[in-house]
Write an enzyme that holds these catalytic residues in place. Structure first.
Site, PDB file in Angstrom:
ATOM      1  N   HIS A 213      -4.255   6.434  -0.160  1.00 61.09           N
ATOM      2  CA  HIS A 213      -3.970   5.867   1.160  1.00 61.09           C
ATOM      3  C   HIS A 213      -3.117   6.809   2.026  1.00 61.09           C
ATOM      4  O   HIS A 213      -3.094   6.679   3.237  1.00 61.09           O
ATOM      5  CB  HIS A 213      -3.307   4.487   1.046  1.00 61.09           C
ATOM      6  CG  HIS A 213      -1.860   4.503   0.639  1.00 61.09           C
ATOM      7  ND1 HIS A 213      -1.436   4.276  -0.654  1.00 61.09           N
ATOM      8  CD2 HIS A 213      -0.737   4.712   1.361  1.00 61.09           C
ATOM      9  CE1 HIS A 213      -0.120   4.326  -0.706  1.00 61.09           C
ATOM     10  NE2 HIS A 213       0.339   4.600   0.504  1.00 61.09           N
ATOM     11  N   ASP A 253      -6.387   4.251  -5.886  1.00 59.69           N
ATOM     12  CA  ASP A 253      -5.432   4.815  -4.932  1.00 59.69           C
ATOM     13  C   ASP A 253      -4.849   6.150  -5.414  1.00 59.69           C
ATOM     14  O   ASP A 253      -3.641   6.367  -5.355  1.00 59.69           O
ATOM     15  CB  ASP A 253      -4.307   3.814  -4.654  1.00 59.69           C
ATOM     16  CG  ASP A 253      -3.548   4.146  -3.372  1.00 59.69           C
ATOM     17  OD1 ASP A 253      -4.081   4.929  -2.556  1.00 59.69           O
ATOM     18  OD2 ASP A 253      -2.427   3.634  -3.188  1.00 59.69           O
ATOM     19  N   GLY A 322       6.933   6.305   2.528  1.00 63.47           N
ATOM     20  CA  GLY A 322       7.100   7.747   2.306  1.00 63.47           C
ATOM     21  C   GLY A 322       7.201   8.095   0.836  1.00 63.47           C
ATOM     22  O   GLY A 322       6.967   9.237   0.441  1.00 63.47           O
ATOM     23  N   ASN A 323       7.546   7.095  -0.002  1.00 62.45           N
ATOM     24  CA  ASN A 323       7.582   7.318  -1.448  1.00 62.45           C
ATOM     25  C   ASN A 323       6.183   7.360  -2.060  1.00 62.45           C
ATOM     26  O   ASN A 323       6.006   7.829  -3.190  1.00 62.45           O
ATOM     27  CB  ASN A 323       8.379   6.213  -2.144  1.00 62.45           C
ATOM     28  CG  ASN A 323       9.850   6.535  -2.288  1.00 62.45           C
ATOM     29  OD1 ASN A 323      10.697   5.925  -1.654  1.00 62.45           O
ATOM     30  ND2 ASN A 323      10.159   7.518  -3.136  1.00 62.45           N
ATOM     31  N   SER A 324       5.203   6.859  -1.342  1.00 58.23           N
ATOM     32  CA  SER A 324       3.850   6.744  -1.896  1.00 58.23           C
ATOM     33  C   SER A 324       3.337   8.089  -2.400  1.00 58.23           C
ATOM     34  O   SER A 324       3.368   9.084  -1.679  1.00 58.23           O
ATOM     35  CB  SER A 324       2.887   6.218  -0.829  1.00 58.23           C
ATOM     36  OG  SER A 324       3.215   4.903  -0.469  1.00 58.23           O
TER      37      SER A 324
END
Length: 566
Positions: A213, A253, A322-324
């Site tokens: 994503h 993902d 932002g950690n994704s």
């Protein structure tokens, strides 16, 4: 005739004409009423979007059906030889089997010559499952093909020289992932439109793992915006380094990137099955653009079913936008999962993708492009023993008309116990097995029907983005509502296509949790879908036994994908 008689006769005549007019108007009104009712019924029926016809299994004992199917298979050999081989085995025609098996062997040899070992593995498995392994070279084996396919895949083999020795080194093994989407206009003002995520190096050559994503704009064919992909090293947050997407998996993902840079450090992939609730973990990433941020917490739960295939970890380490795509590491500095951020409305409720799924994906991601998952066009739940303590297999509760298992003769109530020799004890183990297969593969499925054990060939096809939508488009409401809402329906009226009765409820389903019972009457007025066909909305009128048979109108909603489609 006197004047009085004339007046009486005129009065009678007028009354008769008036009565006839009233009768005519009543008849017209009645016709209009019936016409409106018929129109409403037809509109409502059309709003159900049922298919005009539903696939029925072919009767191969009919000579015409047999010959027509054989012609179709022989025509299919050139374009889809594996599917042709499976169909020929179902038909039992030796000539068709020989033609399709020979063509599949040719593709196997071609894949070996081109060193496309994943495709070669697909053809090898299909020929073996079909009983045509005698055509294969004696030296061929599944282990040899798997070993060859994994030989150069980044991340699967530990690079001892570049492993981190400190937490600071782990931070330097992570990157900030930037997707710039040009200029966005809002309220007449222009501003930079960027997507910020995290990633980490798994190979010295510059291969990076992140979430799908995060980079979706780079691979979405519907995206018409200008997009560019960059990474920033933790040790140099000012320099943007161009990167490219190698492969991606929208279902799990995950994505694999490549940047033309030597990785300062490489993180080793661990085994998240070693984790238990309460184990301490650390998340590294770029929350809100703050690169090189490390947060700690514990594993709060395992086995959360947030994905449509597989389960994820729940963690309480602080995670923000932002950690994704960042790594979740254990005390030995091994990656145990990939963070995919949290739920913004609920602070502290965060999740991560187990590293085992990344291990399964990497060989296909490394080949490049979109990763397609395999499925059998079926739906089911884990079959439990009578005391609920033992898993007995995967109970088939629905097969889609025209789908692989339907054409192969599977029925509701069959219990799958083995798939290509691998034990199936639950829906989770079946999903684990399917993730290791690519579409366009033939497999052997062993199952129980009553007390008898049977085996049958199953052909794996690409899993659609929304399996429930595919099912609804292929079946009548009486069948499609089984996997979608967990209720089996039967037509309850010969005069209305909208009237049904519930004949079966699946435990734990939407229908069960909404309070439906067997024999509850249901009238469906309309069925609608979300714009992306990911959800279905059914407007119904019902009288539920559990609610005291009170008349009620309601809208049932369901996601058109779930972990129980396989």
């Amino acid at each position: 005739m006197n004047c009085t008689d004339v007046i009486k006769r005129h009065a009678v005549s007028s009354a008769s004409r008036h009565a006839r007019r009233i009768s005519q108007w009543r008849l017209i009104a009645l016709l209009i009423f019936f016409a409106l009712c018929f129109s409403l019924v037809m509109i409502s029926c059309r709003s159900l979007h049922e298919p005009k016809s539903v696939y029925e299994r072919l009767n191969y004992t009919d000579a015409d059906v047999y010959e027509n199917e054989k012609k179709r298979i022989i025509k299919l050999v050139e374009t889809a030889p594996v599917e042709a081989l499976w169909s020929a085995k179902l038909l039992g025609d030796e000539e068709a089997v020989a033609l399709s098996a020979q063509r599949t062997l040719e593709l196997y040899n071609k894949s070996i010559d081109e060193k496309n070992f994943l495709d070669a593995l697909k053809y090898f498995r299909s020929l073996t499952a079909s009983g045509e392994e005698k055509l294969l070279p004696r030296t061929a084996s599944e282990e040899m093909l798997l070993s060859s396919a994994l030989r150069d895949v980044p991340g699967l083999f530990v690079d001892e020289q570049h492993l981190p020795k400190t937490i600071s080194d782990c931070i330097n093994a992570t990157v900030t992932v930037w997707v710039t989407r040009g200029i966005a206009i809002k309220n007449g003002m222009g501003y930079a439109d960027n997507v910020i995520g995290s990633g980490f190096f798994i190979d010295k050559r510059g291969y990076i793992v992140t979430n799908h994503h995060v980079i979706e704009d780079m691979v979405n064919p519907k995206n018409e915006r200008y997009s560019r992909l960059y990474i920033k090293l933790a040790s140099d947050s000012d320099t943007r380094i161009p990167a490219k997407v190698v492969g991606y998996d929208a279902v799990l993902d995950l994505a694999l990137l490549k940047a033309e840079v030597d990785a300062p450090f490489v993180l080793a992939l661990g085994t998240s099955s070693d984790l238990e609730v309460g184990d301490r973990v650390s998340a590294i990433g770029t929350p809100l653009g703050l690169d090189g941020t490390l947060t700690q917490g514990i594993v709060s739960a395992i086995g959360r079913k947030l994905f449509t295939t597989g389960s994820v970890l729940q963690i309480d380490a602080a995670v923000n936008s932002g950690n994704s795509g960042g790594p979740l590491i254990d005390s030995h500095m091994r990656v145990q999962a990939i963070v995919f951020a949290g739920i913004q409305e609920f602070q502290g409720l965060n999740f991560a993708i187990p590293v085992e799924y990344l291990r399964q994906d990497l060989p296909v991601l490394y080949v490049g492009g979109a990763l397609e998952h395999a499925w059998t066009a079926s739906y089911g739940h884990t079959k439990k023993s009578s005391d609920g303590r033992e898993n007995l297999g995967l109970e088939v509760q629905y097969v889609m008309p025209g789908g692989s298992m339907h054409r192969a003769g599977f029925m509701q109530g069959d219990v799958i116990t083995s798939f290509d020799g691998k034990k199936v004890s639950s829906i989770e183990t079946m999903q684990d097995i399917l993730r290791s297969y690519t579409p366009d593969t033939i497999s052997v499925c062993e199952f129980l029907r009553g007390d008898e054990t049977h085996t049958q060939l199953v052909y794996l096809t690409p899993r659609p983005e929304n399996p429930g939508y595919e099912i609804y488009s292929s079946d009548l409401i009486t069948g499609s509502f089984i996997p979608i809402f967990g209720m089996k329906l039967a037509t309850a009226s010969t005069s209305s296509r909208r009237a049904f009765a519930v004949t079966e409820i699946i435990n734990g389903s939407i229908a069960d949790e909404t309070g439906f019972s067997e024999n509850d009457p249901i009238t469906i007025s309309s069925v609608n879908f979300s714009d992306d066909n990911s959800r279905l909305y059914a407007s119904i009128y019902t009288r539920r036994r559990k609610k005291g048979f009170l008349d009620i109108g309601m809208v049932l909603s369901a996601a058109l994908d779930s972990p129980y489609y396989f």
